[in-house]
Design a protein around this motif. Structure first.
Motif, PDB file in Angstrom:
ATOM      1  N   PRO A  45       0.868  -1.208   0.016  1.00 39.59           N
ATOM      2  CA  PRO A  45       0.061  -0.068   0.012  1.00 39.59           C
ATOM      3  C   PRO A  45       0.755   1.260  -0.048  1.00 39.59           C
ATOM      4  CG  PRO A  45      -0.926  -1.511   1.547  1.00 39.59           C
ATOM      5  CD  PRO A  45       0.400  -2.243   1.134  1.00 39.59           C
ATOM      6  N   ALA A  46       1.964   1.330   0.753  1.00 39.34           N
ATOM      7  CA  ALA A  46       2.711   2.201   0.747  1.00 39.34           C
ATOM      8  C   ALA A  46       3.435   2.829  -0.531  1.00 39.34           C
ATOM      9  CB  ALA A  46       3.789   2.491   1.810  1.00 39.34           C
ATOM     10  N   PHE A  47       3.407   1.729  -1.535  1.00 37.70           N
ATOM     11  CA  PHE A  47       3.971   2.047  -2.669  1.00 37.70           C
ATOM     12  C   PHE A  47       2.876   2.519  -3.742  1.00 37.70           C
ATOM     13  CE2 PHE A  47       8.356  -0.196  -2.040  1.00 37.70           C
ATOM     14  CZ  PHE A  47       8.630   0.762  -1.225  1.00 37.70           C
ATOM     15  N   ARG A  48       1.602   2.089  -3.327  1.00 34.79           N
ATOM     16  CA  ARG A  48       0.552   2.037  -4.347  1.00 34.79           C
ATOM     17  C   ARG A  48       0.627   1.205  -5.353  1.00 34.79           C
ATOM     18  NH1 ARG A  48       0.507   5.092  -0.437  1.00 34.79           N
ATOM     19  NH2 ARG A  48      -0.712   7.056   0.009  1.00 34.79           N
ATOM     20  N   VAL A  49       1.087  -0.110  -5.098  1.00 40.01           N
ATOM     21  CA  VAL A  49       1.188  -1.049  -6.260  1.00 40.01           C
ATOM     22  C   VAL A  49       0.637  -2.322  -5.794  1.00 40.01           C
ATOM     23  CG1 VAL A  49       3.173  -0.013  -7.519  1.00 40.01           C
ATOM     24  CG2 VAL A  49       3.526  -1.759  -5.492  1.00 40.01           C
ATOM     25  N   GLN A  50       0.078  -2.867  -6.646  1.00 39.08           N
ATOM     26  CA  GLN A  50      -0.590  -4.452  -6.651  1.00 39.08           C
ATOM     27  C   GLN A  50      -0.767  -5.148  -7.786  1.00 39.08           C
ATOM     28  OE1 GLN A  50      -3.720  -6.319  -3.948  1.00 39.08           O
ATOM     29  NE2 GLN A  50      -4.921  -4.685  -4.989  1.00 39.08           N
ATOM     30  N   TYR A  51      -0.320  -6.370  -7.764  1.00 40.85           N
ATOM     31  CA  TYR A  51      -0.343  -7.013  -8.977  1.00 40.85           C
ATOM     32  C   TYR A  51      -0.522  -8.504  -8.618  1.00 40.85           C
ATOM     33  CZ  TYR A  51      -0.720  -7.198 -13.958  1.00 40.85           C
ATOM     34  OH  TYR A  51      -1.064  -7.171 -15.251  1.00 40.85           O
ATOM     35  N   HIS A  52      -1.271  -9.169  -9.563  1.00 41.60           N
ATOM     36  CA  HIS A  52      -1.632 -10.753  -9.356  1.00 41.60           C
ATOM     37  C   HIS A  52      -0.372 -11.537  -9.382  1.00 41.60           C
ATOM     38  CE1 HIS A  52      -5.520  -9.580  -9.793  1.00 41.60           C
ATOM     39  NE2 HIS A  52      -5.410  -9.153 -11.201  1.00 41.60           N
ATOM     40  N   VAL A  53      -0.189 -12.463  -8.694  1.00 37.09           N
ATOM     41  CA  VAL A  53       0.973 -13.476  -8.656  1.00 37.09           C
ATOM     42  C   VAL A  53      -0.065 -14.933  -8.926  1.00 37.09           C
ATOM     43  CG1 VAL A  53       2.581 -14.555  -7.270  1.00 37.09           C
ATOM     44  CG2 VAL A  53       2.417 -12.147  -6.774  1.00 37.09           C
ATOM     45  N   PRO A  75      -0.039 -18.652 -10.479  1.00 33.81           N
ATOM     46  CA  PRO A  75       0.633 -19.958 -11.149  1.00 33.81           C
ATOM     47  C   PRO A  75       1.021 -20.270 -12.544  1.00 33.81           C
ATOM     48  CG  PRO A  75      -1.393 -20.614 -10.300  1.00 33.81           C
ATOM     49  CD  PRO A  75      -1.524 -19.196 -10.074  1.00 33.81           C
ATOM     50  N   GLY A  76       2.063 -20.731 -12.739  1.00 36.00           N
ATOM     51  CA  GLY A  76       2.446 -20.837 -14.233  1.00 36.00           C
ATOM     52  C   GLY A  76       2.800 -19.687 -15.106  1.00 36.00           C
ATOM     53  N   ARG A  77       2.946 -18.686 -14.625  1.00 37.44           N
ATOM     54  CA  ARG A  77       3.190 -17.511 -15.468  1.00 37.44           C
ATOM     55  C   ARG A  77       3.966 -16.164 -14.837  1.00 37.44           C
ATOM     56  NH1 ARG A  77      -1.109 -13.979 -18.585  1.00 37.44           N
ATOM     57  NH2 ARG A  77      -1.702 -13.344 -16.440  1.00 37.44           N
ATOM     58  N   TYR A  78       4.858 -15.756 -15.294  1.00 39.64           N
ATOM     59  CA  TYR A  78       5.618 -14.666 -14.555  1.00 39.64           C
ATOM     60  C   TYR A  78       4.689 -13.398 -14.614  1.00 39.64           C
ATOM     61  CZ  TYR A  78       9.728 -17.672 -13.968  1.00 39.64           C
ATOM     62  OH  TYR A  78      10.577 -18.362 -13.749  1.00 39.64           O
ATOM     63  N   THR A  79       4.672 -12.557 -13.745  1.00 40.64           N
ATOM     64  CA  THR A  79       3.954 -11.308 -13.960  1.00 40.64           C
ATOM     65  C   THR A  79       4.939 -10.271 -13.100  1.00 40.64           C
ATOM     66  OG1 THR A  79       2.705 -11.781 -11.716  1.00 40.64           O
ATOM     67  CG2 THR A  79       1.530 -11.910 -13.818  1.00 40.64           C
ATOM     68  N   ASP A  80       4.895  -9.129 -13.312  1.00 47.08           N
ATOM     69  CA  ASP A  80       5.923  -8.091 -12.760  1.00 47.08           C
ATOM     70  C   ASP A  80       5.066  -6.825 -12.306  1.00 47.08           C
ATOM     71  OD1 ASP A  80       6.071  -6.040 -14.942  1.00 47.08           O
ATOM     72  OD2 ASP A  80       6.491  -7.849 -15.889  1.00 47.08           O
ATOM     73  N   VAL A  81       5.663  -6.255 -11.572  1.00 48.54           N
ATOM     74  CA  VAL A  81       5.308  -5.112 -10.806  1.00 48.54           C
ATOM     75  C   VAL A  81       6.564  -4.305 -10.389  1.00 48.54           C
ATOM     76  CG1 VAL A  81       5.475  -5.681  -8.427  1.00 48.54           C
ATOM     77  CG2 VAL A  81       3.808  -3.811  -9.273  1.00 48.54           C
ATOM     78  N   TRP A  82       6.536  -2.654 -10.695  1.00 52.34           N
ATOM     79  CA  TRP A  82       7.823  -2.106 -10.223  1.00 52.34           C
ATOM     80  C   TRP A  82       7.559  -0.963  -9.737  1.00 52.34           C
ATOM     81  CZ3 TRP A  82       9.537   2.703 -11.864  1.00 52.34           C
ATOM     82  CH2 TRP A  82       8.754   3.264 -12.699  1.00 52.34           C
ATOM     83  N   PHE A  83       8.613  -0.109  -9.097  1.00 52.42           N
ATOM     84  CA  PHE A  83       8.251   0.960  -7.971  1.00 52.42           C
ATOM     85  C   PHE A  83       9.915   1.579  -7.871  1.00 52.42           C
ATOM     86  CE2 PHE A  83       8.169  -3.091  -5.434  1.00 52.42           C
ATOM     87  CZ  PHE A  83       9.420  -2.940  -4.797  1.00 52.42           C
ATOM     88  N   THR A  84       9.895   2.884  -7.771  1.00 53.78           N
ATOM     89  CA  THR A  84      10.882   3.194  -6.934  1.00 53.78           C
ATOM     90  C   THR A  84      10.836   3.933  -5.638  1.00 53.78           C
ATOM     91  OG1 THR A  84      11.357   4.347  -9.322  1.00 53.78           O
ATOM     92  CG2 THR A  84      12.503   5.137  -7.754  1.00 53.78           C
ATOM     93  N   PRO A  85      11.307   3.434  -4.638  1.00 52.97           N
ATOM     94  CA  PRO A  85      10.986   3.623  -3.414  1.00 52.97           C
ATOM     95  C   PRO A  85      11.672   5.086  -3.146  1.00 52.97           C
ATOM     96  CG  PRO A  85      12.072   1.553  -3.292  1.00 52.97           C
ATOM     97  CD  PRO A  85      12.254   2.223  -4.688  1.00 52.97           C
ATOM     98  N   SER A  86      10.871   6.065  -2.380  1.00 53.24           N
ATOM     99  CA  SER A  86      11.221   7.532  -2.236  1.00 53.24           C
ATOM    100  C   SER A  86      11.413   7.815  -0.663  1.00 53.24           C
ATOM    101  CB  SER A  86      10.137   8.454  -2.834  1.00 53.24           C
ATOM    102  OG  SER A  86       9.112   8.093  -2.328  1.00 53.24           O
ATOM    103  N   LYS A  87      11.271   6.847   0.195  1.00 49.20           N
ATOM    104  CA  LYS A  87      11.277   7.057   1.649  1.00 49.20           C
ATOM    105  C   LYS A  87      11.880   5.762   2.128  1.00 49.20           C
ATOM    106  CE  LYS A  87       7.773  10.056   3.808  1.00 49.20           C
ATOM    107  NZ  LYS A  87       6.580   9.815   4.293  1.00 49.20           N
ATOM    108  N   THR A  88      12.895   6.051   3.217  1.00 47.88           N
ATOM    109  CA  THR A  88      13.368   4.985   3.822  1.00 47.88           C
ATOM    110  C   THR A  88      12.437   4.632   4.860  1.00 47.88           C
ATOM    111  OG1 THR A  88      14.616   6.438   5.412  1.00 47.88           O
ATOM    112  CG2 THR A  88      15.973   5.383   3.386  1.00 47.88           C
ATOM    113  N   GLY A  89      12.370   3.254   5.513  1.00 47.81           N
ATOM    114  CA  GLY A  89      11.625   3.010   6.323  1.00 47.81           C
ATOM    115  C   GLY A  89      10.949   1.441   6.166  1.00 47.81           C
ATOM    116  N   THR A  90      10.274   0.973   7.078  1.00 50.47           N
ATOM    117  CA  THR A  90       9.518  -0.312   6.907  1.00 50.47           C
ATOM    118  C   THR A  90       7.961  -0.286   6.482  1.00 50.47           C
ATOM    119  OG1 THR A  90      11.235  -1.153   8.507  1.00 50.47           O
ATOM    120  CG2 THR A  90       9.397  -2.504   7.968  1.00 50.47           C
TER     121      THR A  90
END
Ligand SMILES: [Cu+2]
Length: 353
Positions: free
Chosen positions: A149-157, A159-174
């Protein structure tokens, strides 16, 4: 309620744009709903049956008015469409120089592997700040969804197929990771955390093999597990009220509460962990919980570690994480071993039951 937030922090570059689009759309929707709602109610009251208003010259056509209420929403709609579509396309197009990290989802955990040197982590993802990161994801069983949620990204994972999601973190933390797709009983526990580090710090972390690097030898792996499961809170360098020491246990003759005895071999050690109540060591009670939900792999590791503490202590290892429960009776030293004096069984029987 002090740290209750309406929205998660914005910890990626895309989060700012995502929120701008989201809040603008929400504001426009609310504004138009209020405007139309107000006009509906206003005209309903003003022109209700029997009201004394002038109905002499009803308006059937008004070009300027119609153009206004068509063109303004059209322009707003097109702007939102263009900005939204650009954001969508950007989100689905990882930059060429992205750092790639592999993610395997399975019921109910996230397994992560850094390809540069094979560092693995479970349910934790370390990433550097300010660098585009592309996750290449696949599921080992059912469909999951990788959600930060903090990156505002979500994508399906899937079986049997690669999917991808990407982001550029802009704030250190957990920040938390969730599974965003119902995937069975423990779906809600399929969580983790992403740790955003300074670039130099991350490089060092990766060089050092990561915090959670899987040790290749059984004994080290067993030692890690021993720490993780907190076995050391009861099993220290010496016998204590909490539990007997495991130092030099392997090959020793054990005496049991019910009078029997047995040599501590592999099978005995395994049984002591999985079904501790089977043979209660003389002087103790049923304090130890059964670790029968651990995979055999883990039991093997623990056994290997306990053996390495064995008679003669070949590896020179000692249990170092011995911290008997704070606030309880201080651990007796071995020279006043209460088992030897028989004192402990009275204490245990009187105090703990
Ligand atoms: Cu899941």
């Amino acid at each position: 309620m002090g740290n209750f937030n309406l929205a998660p922090p914005q910890a990626s570059e895309n989060a700012v744009w995502h929120d701008a689009v989201f809040y603008t759309l929400t504001a426009l929707t609310v504004a138009f709903t209020l405007l139309v709602g107000f006009l509906v109610i206003f005209f309903a009251i003003r022109y209700r049956q029997g009201s004394k208003v002038n109905r002499q010259r009803p308006v059937y056509e008004h070009l300027l008015l119609e153009l206004t209420w068509t063109v303004i929403p059209l322009i707003l709609g097109v702007i939102m469409f263009v900005v939204g579509a650009k954001l969508f396309v950007d989100l689905r197009t990882p930059p060429k120089d992205s750092m790639e990290i592999y993610v395997v989802g399975k019921q109910w955990m996230w397994q992560i592997q850094h390809p540069t040197n094979g560092v693995r982590e479970n349910n934790t993802l370390h990433v550097p700040i300010g660098k585009p990161v592309k996750l290449i994801m696949i599921s080992q069983d059912v469909t999951h969804a990788f959600y930060i949620p903090a990156f505002r990204v979500q994508y399906h994972v899937v079986p049997g197929r690669y999917t991808d999601v990407w982001f550029t973190p802009s704030k250190t933390g957990t920040y938390p990771i969730y599974c965003g797709m119902y995937c069975g009983t423990q779906h809600s526990e399929m969580t983790g955390q992403v740790v955003v580090m300074e670039q130099a710090e991350f490089a060092e972390w990766l060089d050092n093999g990561g915090n959670d690097v899987q040790p290749s030898d059984l004994i080290t792996a067993g030692h890690d597990l021993f720490k993780k499961l907190n076995c050391g809170s009861c099993h220290g360098v010496n016998d204590t009220i909490q539990g007997p020491t495991l130092q030099g246990l392997y090959g020793k003759m054990r005496k049991f509460e019910n009078g029997g005895s047995k040599v501590a071999d592999d099978a005995y050690i395994r049984e002591s962990i999985v079904r501790p109540y089977e043979h209660i060591v003389s002087g103790y009670g049923r304090e130890m919980g059964a670790y029968d939900d651990r995979p055999e792999e883990d039991i093997l590791r623990l056994t290997a570690y306990i053996k390495s503490l064995g008679t003669g202590n070949p590896t020179g290892k000692t249990i170092d994480e011995n911290e008997p429960h704070k606030g309880s009776t201080p651990a007796p030293r071995s020279h006043e071993n209460p088992i030897a004096t028989g004192a402990i069984s009275h204490e245990l029987k009187a105090g703990k039951k």
